[in-house]
Scaffold this motif. Structure first.
Motif, short mmCIF file in Angstrom:
data_model
loop_
_atom_site.label_atom_id
_atom_site.label_comp_id
_atom_site.label_asym_id
_atom_site.label_seq_id
_atom_site.Cartn_x
_atom_site.Cartn_y
_atom_site.Cartn_z
N UNK A 32 0.88 -1.59 -0.61
CA UNK A 32 0.32 0.25 0.36
C UNK A 32 0.83 1.47 -0.16
N UNK A 33 0.74 2.53 -0.83
CA UNK A 33 1.47 3.49 -1.16
C UNK A 33 1.24 4.16 -1.10
N UNK A 34 1.13 5.46 0.33
CA UNK A 34 -0.09 6.24 1.14
C UNK A 34 1.03 7.35 0.42
N UNK A 35 -0.02 8.17 -0.08
CA UNK A 35 0.98 9.39 -1.24
C UNK A 35 0.37 10.78 -0.54
N UNK A 36 0.98 11.52 0.03
CA UNK A 36 0.69 13.16 -0.05
C UNK A 36 0.63 14.14 -0.51
N UNK A 37 0.31 14.55 -1.50
CA UNK A 37 -0.45 15.44 -2.80
C UNK A 37 -0.58 17.48 -2.47
N UNK A 38 -0.19 17.56 -1.48
CA UNK A 38 -0.47 18.82 -0.31
C UNK A 38 -1.61 18.37 0.19
N UNK A 46 -2.43 -2.84 -3.75
CA UNK A 46 -1.90 -3.75 -4.64
C UNK A 46 -1.84 -5.09 -3.47
N UNK A 47 -2.73 -5.93 -3.60
CA UNK A 47 -2.71 -7.28 -3.11
C UNK A 47 -2.81 -8.36 -4.51
N UNK A 75 -12.74 7.64 1.22
CA UNK A 75 -13.47 7.69 -0.47
C UNK A 75 -12.85 6.23 -0.89
N UNK A 76 -13.82 5.49 -1.25
CA UNK A 76 -13.22 5.12 -2.90
C UNK A 76 -12.72 4.98 -3.96
N UNK A 77 -11.86 5.34 -4.85
CA UNK A 77 -12.09 5.97 -6.56
C UNK A 77 -12.18 4.82 -6.77
N UNK A 78 -11.66 4.07 -6.76
CA UNK A 78 -11.81 2.50 -7.88
C UNK A 78 -12.89 2.03 -7.90
N UNK A 79 -14.05 2.15 -9.52
CA UNK A 79 -14.79 1.81 -9.89
C UNK A 79 -15.60 0.09 -9.07
N UNK A 103 -7.66 2.02 -5.27
CA UNK A 103 -7.50 3.87 -4.93
C UNK A 103 -8.44 3.93 -3.70
N UNK A 104 -7.51 4.23 -2.36
CA UNK A 104 -8.97 5.04 -1.68
C UNK A 104 -8.34 7.11 -1.58
N UNK A 105 -8.88 8.09 -1.90
CA UNK A 105 -8.24 9.09 -1.38
C UNK A 105 -9.15 9.38 0.07
N UNK A 106 -8.57 9.95 0.84
CA UNK A 106 -8.88 9.71 2.54
C UNK A 106 -8.35 11.40 2.80
N UNK A 107 -8.96 12.12 4.68
CA UNK A 107 -8.37 12.49 4.71
C UNK A 107 -8.10 12.99 5.74
#
Ligand SMILES: [Zn+2]
Length: 466
Positions: A32-38, A46-47, A75-79, A103-107
């Motif tokens: 699992x790759x956790x990325x911050x972009x601003x 990746x399973x 929020x899950x972004x993968x359809x 892909x998950x987007x999170x706050x």
């Protein structure tokens, strides 16, 4: 070859060729790759297999209003993939199987949880510390299986998964376990990773990430005292293994009507968040409590992490020891603080909680205070009987047990025998641990007497330090 063999062979071949994804057995591998972009945060999973369900074992509710936090943060972004609560756990599900990439987007979620680490600490300069284990997951074959899981997974068989956590910030390096790097990778989830460019306060004995907007009376006091406390422990007890002791202190703002200091301790790391309007005004008692909290938790880097107890019933060794060390260090840092008053309270509580009942079973009765109170009392007995400082006694038990990392009750009592040359002391302490005594006041006074603790006894027969 007879027909039966042939048929079997064919079916194996067709299963291998025809199935969309052959079932994998054994330990699941997850990256699992956790990325911050601003202000944008993503977790890309990746399973190694498609699975009907991926379960998040670190699912808890908020401390304040017992609500489920993950749906508020993720929020899950993968359809086609959904995040759903099943039984006690959040899980990823899909019609059919969850694909291998999600892909998950999170706050970052910064509210405290009932019985787990706060998922994120937000610093006022924009830095964020994330609790890595919130991203842990394992596969299951059906939602029904997830629903059947108990709320406590300790000692429970769950499918094995090996996770690799990759942590990065497009704006610059991330800080993980004492190292700053453009991309940090770990399989050890029980820590916080720091994103942001807040400059830490660093000394030979510690690293501190201290929120620049923390009210000055706290920031000033702790910026001075935390390095002192860690320097003293390190000088007395030797450096702890692993990373340099680290403290992350965040300020959640002057929320009206609130005063809150919420902290927790992990290997080599203390995290602490102050919040509330009333924290803005200087408060002597709160300053002392803050110091005591840090001094107690920092003591656990040695007594608790360098050497841990064997069974929970032996918590008097680590909790009582940390309490006595914290009393001593707090009084050094803040001379107006009277450690004897706290110690006398420990004597009274130990008296109350050992009348005809043993300390070891205190947990079963909800009397956990016995571990702190009686453990501190026994610590002072050990100090006095050895004729050296309590730090010295703790150093002996830490050093003697570094190799296996465990300090047992027998180890502690043997150290007392060696230091005191009065085996009747450890025999009497063992009696209080096992079954308590009928007259704890007199019993403790007698232990003090024989150990050489200078004390008095009040009109009710209660021993106390004058
Ligand atoms: Zn503790």
């Amino acid at each position: 070859m007879n027909r039966r063999w042939l048929a079997l062979l064919l079916s194996v071949v067709s299963a291998g060729a025809g199935a969309q994804s052959p079932p994998l057995s054994g330990t699941a591998q997850v990256r699992v790759e956790i990325t911050r972009r601003g202000s944008e945060w993503t977790a890309d999973y990746e399973f190694d297999r498609e699975s009907p369900v991926w379960v998040f074992p670190r699912t808890d509710v908020t401390r304040e209003d017992q609500i489920e936090w993950r749906p508020l943060s993720w929020t899950v972004e993968t359809r086609g993939v959904k995040l759903e609560r099943r039984g006690f756990y959040d899980a990823l599900t899909a019609r059919g199987k969850v694909p291998k990439r999600v892909r998950i987007r999170f706050t970052p979620f910064t509210k405290g949880l009932r019985a787990d680490y706060t998922p994120a600490l937000q610093f006022t300069d924009g830095s964020v510390a994330l609790y890595v284990a919130q991203f842990e997951t394992f596969p299951m074959d059906s939602v029904r299986e997830v629903k059947a899981l108990p709320s406590d997974l300790n000692n429970q068989y769950v499918p094995d998964a090996k996770l690799q956590y990759v942590l990065r910030d497009v704006a610059g390096p991330v800080w993980l376990r004492g190292k700053r790097s453009p991309i940090a990778t770990t399989d050890d989830k029980n820590t916080y990773v720091f994103f942001g460019n807040l400059l830490p306060l660093e000394t030979p004995a510690m690293v501190g990430f201290i929120d620049p907007q923390l009210p000055e009376w706290i920031r000033g006091s702790l910026s001075q005292s935390i390095p002192d406390i860690l320097a003293r422990y390190t000088q007395e007890l030797g450096p702890p293994p692993g990373m340099k002791p680290t403290i992350m202190l965040s300020w959640a703002g002057p929320t009206p009507g609130l005063t809150s200091r919420a902290g927790s301790v992990l290997p080599g790391l203390i995290v602490l968040t102050y919040e509330g309007e009333r924290v803005l005004s200087e408060d002597e008692a709160a300053r002392v409590e803050g110091l005591q909290f840090i001094a107690h938790e920092a003591a656990h880097f040695w007594l608790g992490q360098t050497v841990a107890y064997e069974y929970a019933r032996d918590a008097w060794i680590t909790e009582g020891g940390a309490d006595l060390l914290a009393m001593r260090l707090t009084s050094l840092e803040h001379p107006a603080y009277d450690w004897r008053a706290d110690f006398n309270k420990a004597i009274e509580d130990c008296v109350d909680l050992t009348r005809k009942r043993g300390i070891e079973t205190a947990r079963e009765r909800g009397e956990n205070r016995a571990y702190y109170a009686c453990g501190a009392v026994f610590g002072l007995i050990a100090e006095s009987a050895s004729g050296r400082s309590f730090f010295n006694f703790v150093k002996r038990i830490v050093d003697a047990n570094r190799a296996d990392g465990i300090v047992t009750r027998a180890d502690w009592l043997a150290a007392l025998d060696a230091a005191s040359r009065k085996p009747e002391l450890s025999r009497d302490i063992a009696r209080m641990l096992d079954r308590g005594v009928s007259d704890p006041k007199a019993f403790i006074a007698s232990l003090f007497e024989r150990a050489g603790v200078s004390h008095d006894v009040d009109a009710q027969g209660m021993p106390f330090l004058p």
